[in-house]
Design an enzyme around this catalytic site. Structure first.
Site, PDB file in Angstrom:
ATOM      1  N   GLY A 182      33.898  35.777  38.585  1.00  0.00           N
ATOM      2  CA  GLY A 182      33.505  35.077  39.771  1.00  0.00           C
ATOM      3  C   GLY A 182      33.465  36.196  41.008  1.00  0.00           C
ATOM      4  O   GLY A 182      32.541  36.125  41.740  1.00  0.00           O
ATOM      5  N   ASP A 183      34.309  37.210  41.026  1.00  0.00           N
ATOM      6  CA  ASP A 183      34.496  38.155  41.990  1.00  0.00           C
ATOM      7  C   ASP A 183      33.699  39.512  41.719  1.00  0.00           C
ATOM      8  O   ASP A 183      33.138  40.090  42.848  1.00  0.00           O
ATOM      9  CB  ASP A 183      36.092  38.846  41.807  1.00  0.00           C
ATOM     10  CG  ASP A 183      37.090  38.214  42.905  1.00  0.00           C
ATOM     11  OD1 ASP A 183      36.317  37.500  43.700  1.00  0.00           O
ATOM     12  OD2 ASP A 183      38.172  38.240  42.622  1.00  0.00           O
TER      13      ASP A 183
END
Length: 412
Positions: A182-183
């Site tokens: 996600g990051d």
């Protein structure tokens, strides 16, 4: 040095941790002048406090000297200039506005609404420079909200996106991806959006707000695989080492490790059968066509496991390669980042400490090769505030007296 695509562009970097700093790292590697604005009262970017730390004598779990730098910052801070600026102070916001007037792009990854509350959001930046491209990366988008507690960390985003329920076998507990996907995905979309908005500003003179959510980025990619159709058809979303709509396809144990094999087409499947010295399987009604191989995948995959598990990994791959089948060893991360071609293309590079030089540690390069332009991360990460006087004195023309006064007020 070969000119880089973003030479002459200035990016103000208000980001911290990983999602934002990775976006600005890519922009820096493409040639932009990235000015990292860090809060002196908070000790700068939160990743400066991430263990382990690079020391003169190698990595260590704890910081012991002022020069020790977090390996996270060593990687994410390259090619950036660090200035300290307390944006909670009115004078700090005045300095920020001056910087925006000289910039093309602002990137921030505060929680939704935080930049506006600080007085450094898009509306404030637009007032200073109508051409500014202002990119926000947040957990759920600029509107805020979100499920759970509404607090966004990579594991929270993985949980909400559904990806934790795609890995592992049916019935297993959720599987957290070891890579913070996600990051790392959200900044890729942020860079795409930023560059598109810069092109728009060049053409029209109009800046804009680019808004990217971590949840949206990851869930959008999840939807590339038809999991909703799988559910309707009764196929499992969680497939472990296999893919239910392809066969032979997946991960198989060899005598000394694991291999990945991808042979879903008729030609590849015949290659697998030949490698196994079972060419007769190509005429077997259970395996002769793609659909029948999928229907009988469990039986086919068990036959491949029995064959591969009795041979060394290198031998399995050699036999499959000899018949044109896509196959490879499953590597450990430390082995993968030392792939000779990846290192030669500088997609992974050695990290350099600003004081101690080469560290022997590896980090991301710019995994893009241009036929004409240059790209790369060739300057070490800065210490906190290392370039404050250079940027404010050089770019903005602040006098030594003005800088001293700002420092005395705690703005710098």
């Amino acid at each position: 040095m070969t000119a880089r695509p973003l030479d002459g562009r200035t990016v103000l970097d208000l980001t911290t941790a990983l999602a934002g700093p990775y976006a600005t790292l890519l922009l820096a590697g493409l040639g932009a002048t990235v000015i990292k604005i860090e809060n002196p009262a908070a000790g700068g970017d939160s990743s400066r406090g991430n263990s382990p730390y690079a020391r003169a004598d190698g990595p260590a779990a704890a910081r012991r000297e002022a020069a020790d730098m977090s390996v996270s910052m060593l990687a994410r801070g390259r090619n950036k200039k660090s200035i300290t600026l307390d944006l909670k102070k009115p004078r700090g916001r005045e300095v920020f506005a001056d910087l925006v007037r000289h910039a093309d792009v602002v990137v921030e990854n505060y929680a939704a609404g935080t930049a506006d509350r600080l007085g450094v959001g898009y509306s404030a930046a637009r007032d200073a420079n109508p051409r500014i491209v202002y990119t926000s990366i947040s957990g759920f988008g600029a509107q805020g909200g979100g499920s759970g507690t509404g607090k966004a960390m990579d594991t929270i985003i993985q949980a909400l996106s559904g990806v934790m329920m795609t890995a592992g076998e049916p019935g297993d507990p959720p599987v957290r991806f070891g890579l913070p996907v996600g990051d790392l995905l959200a900044p890729l979309y942020a860079v795409i959006g930023t560059l598109a908005a810069v092109m728009h500003a060049d053409r029209t003179g109009e800046g804009q707000h680019v808004d990217v959510s971590m949840l949206g980025a990851l869930t959008s990619l999840l939807s590339c695989e038809p999991f909703d159709a799988f559910e309707t058809m009764g196929l499992p979303a969680r497939t472990g080492a296999m893919v239910p709509r392809l066969a032979p396809f997946g991960l198989f144990p060899a005598a000394d490790g694991w291999i990945a094999l991808c042979g879903p087409t008729d030609a590849f499947a015949r290659g697998v059968f030949a490698a196994m010295e079972r060419a007769d399987l190509a005429e077997d009604d259970r395996f002769a066509t793609r659909d029948e191989r999928v229907r009988n995948a469990a039986e086919l995959h068990e036959m491949i496991r029995a064959w591969a598990s009795g041979l060394p990994r290198a031998e399995v791959i050699k036999r499959l390669a000899g018949h044109g089948v896509p196959a490879a060893e499953v590597r450990e991360p430390a082995e993968a980042v030392r792939d000779a071609s990846v290192l030669a293309r500088r997609e992974v590079v050695e990290l350099v400490h600003p004081d101690h030089g080469p560290t022997g540690l590896l980090g991301p390069g710019v995994p893009i090769t241009f036929s004409v332009s240059g790209a790369g991360l060739d300057r070490p990460a800065p210490h906190l505030g290392q370039h404050t006087e250079e940027v404010l004195g050089g770019l903005l023309g602040y006098s030594a007296g003005r800088l001293a006064a700002l420092a005395d007020e705690g703005v710098l």
